[in-house]
Design an enzyme around this catalytic site. Structure first.
Site, PDB file in Angstrom:
ATOM      1  N   THR A 175      62.111  -1.404  39.404  1.00 57.06           N
ATOM      2  CA  THR A 175      62.304  -0.174  38.625  1.00 57.06           C
ATOM      3  C   THR A 175      63.713   0.376  38.813  1.00 57.06           C
ATOM      4  O   THR A 175      64.356   0.069  39.815  1.00 57.06           O
ATOM      5  CB  THR A 175      61.239   0.823  39.140  1.00 57.06           C
ATOM      6  OG1 THR A 175      59.975   0.397  38.682  1.00 57.06           O
ATOM      7  CG2 THR A 175      61.481   2.244  38.716  1.00 57.06           C
ATOM      8  N   GLY A 205      52.050   3.842  36.740  1.00 52.01           N
ATOM      9  CA  GLY A 205      52.420   3.941  38.151  1.00 52.01           C
ATOM     10  C   GLY A 205      52.954   5.312  38.504  1.00 52.01           C
ATOM     11  O   GLY A 205      52.618   6.330  37.881  1.00 52.01           O
ATOM     12  N   GLY A 227      58.903   1.106  44.175  1.00 52.87           N
ATOM     13  CA  GLY A 227      58.077   0.374  45.131  1.00 52.87           C
ATOM     14  C   GLY A 227      56.633   0.354  44.677  1.00 52.87           C
ATOM     15  O   GLY A 227      56.348   0.417  43.483  1.00 52.87           O
TER      16      GLY A 227
END
Ligand code: ASP
Length: 305
Positions: A175, A205, A227
């Site tokens: 990301t 997410g 993450g």
């Protein structure tokens, strides 16, 4: 173990970007560093011209969305249906203005849509087909979603299908994100992602969730994370780090938030933080995190892994 770096006193304005935290393979280091440097330079150009921290953070993220190196925009991981679905968010520290989108497919830069949601004042998080319709209604170009798919990700997807298993543990964390502070101490954060490889269609997410994937508050600072999204969501990683700043220094706050993520949720992540007085820091408990920053007096951005 948490690794946290506080950069030289850099002052204001300043911009710091990340391009994902995971075990970035050595052959990909150069592309990750170059992309982060270009993004920080783009953010800096906005700040140097007197632009806002929010404009700078968005400009930096757009560069990385357009760079197929990262899991954002073109080059994003494919979901279980073999399609790109993107999440993005922006936040302004002055008034806590927030805009985010989830599971969008037919736009080039999800971060532009998030910015438009913020400007609309009508909602904070808009998902799926409704978010795409909103984007087109405010003049954001409609694209063919196949434009977002690159050969590398098609091959990763085919390999995952052949194995019948996701590649999540190898490649989570590609990301992109940016944080910035302007000359008067106003902060902002932005982030964009294609999520995790082989994700469930519709899975969202941490990236578009305030407090988890990003947070900007002029009374504390701005943070952006990357993450394990599901786990970052559980501990509210960015909020955790920024709220500790009342009680501890910047590096200790980041280390404590990452330590809690690992201890309570078995999570691995990286994050970048800028404070209103112009301190910059990056921390991660993954093998590496690509990042770059630029502030006054620097002829170009400095990148590291
Ligand atoms: N945190 C992102 C997500 O779970 C993945 C990443 O950081 O690359 O969607």
């Amino acid at each position: 173990m948490e690794r946290v770096t506080v950069f030289e006193p850099v002052g204001r304005p300043a911009v710091l970007v990340h391009g994902g935290a995971w075990a970035i393979p050595a052959p990909e280091h150069g592309a990750h560093l170059d992309g982060c440097r270009a993004a920080a330079d783009a953010g800096w150009a906005v700040l140097a011209a007197g632009g806002s921290a929010l404009d700078a953070a968005v400009a930096a993220v757009v560069v990385m969305e357009d760079d197929p190196t990262y899991d954002a925009g073109r080059g994003s991981f494919l979901n279980r249906d073999g399609a790109v679905e993107m999440d993005a968010a922006v936040m302004r520290g002055e008034d806590l203005a927030f805009g985010a989108v989830a599971s969008v497919r037919r736009v080039r830069n999800a971060v532009h849509v998030a910015r438009a949601v913020l400007e609309s004042g009508e909602a904070t998080l808009v998902a799926g087909a409704g978010a795409e319709r909103f984007a087109w209604s405010v003049g954001i170009e409609r694209i063919d979603p196949s434009w977002l798919v690159v050969e590398r990700e098609r091959e990763r997807y085919d390999a995952a299908c052949a194995r019948g298993a996701p590649t999540f543990t190898e490649t989570f964390g590609d990301t992109v994100g940016a944080v910035a502070v302007d000359a008067s101490g106003r902060v902002a954060a932005a982030g964009s992602t294609g999520g995790t490889p082989f994700k469930l269609p519709g899975r969202v997410g941490d990236t578009p969730i305030a407090g988890a994937g990003l947070l900007a508050d002029d009374t504390a600072g701005a943070a952006a994370a990357t993450g394990h999204g599901e786990r970052i969501l559980k501990t509210g990683l960015c909020r955790d780090a920024l709220w500790r700043l009342d009680a501890m220094p910047l590096d200790a706050s980041i280390a404590a938030a990452l330590e809690r993520l690992r201890r309570r949720a078995d999570g691995r992540a990286g994050m970048i933080v800028v404070t209103p007085d112009g301190k910059l820091a990056a921390g991660y408990n993954t093998p590496a995190m690509a990042h770059a920053y630029r502030a006054a007096g620097m002829p170009t951005a400095v990148a590291a892994l």
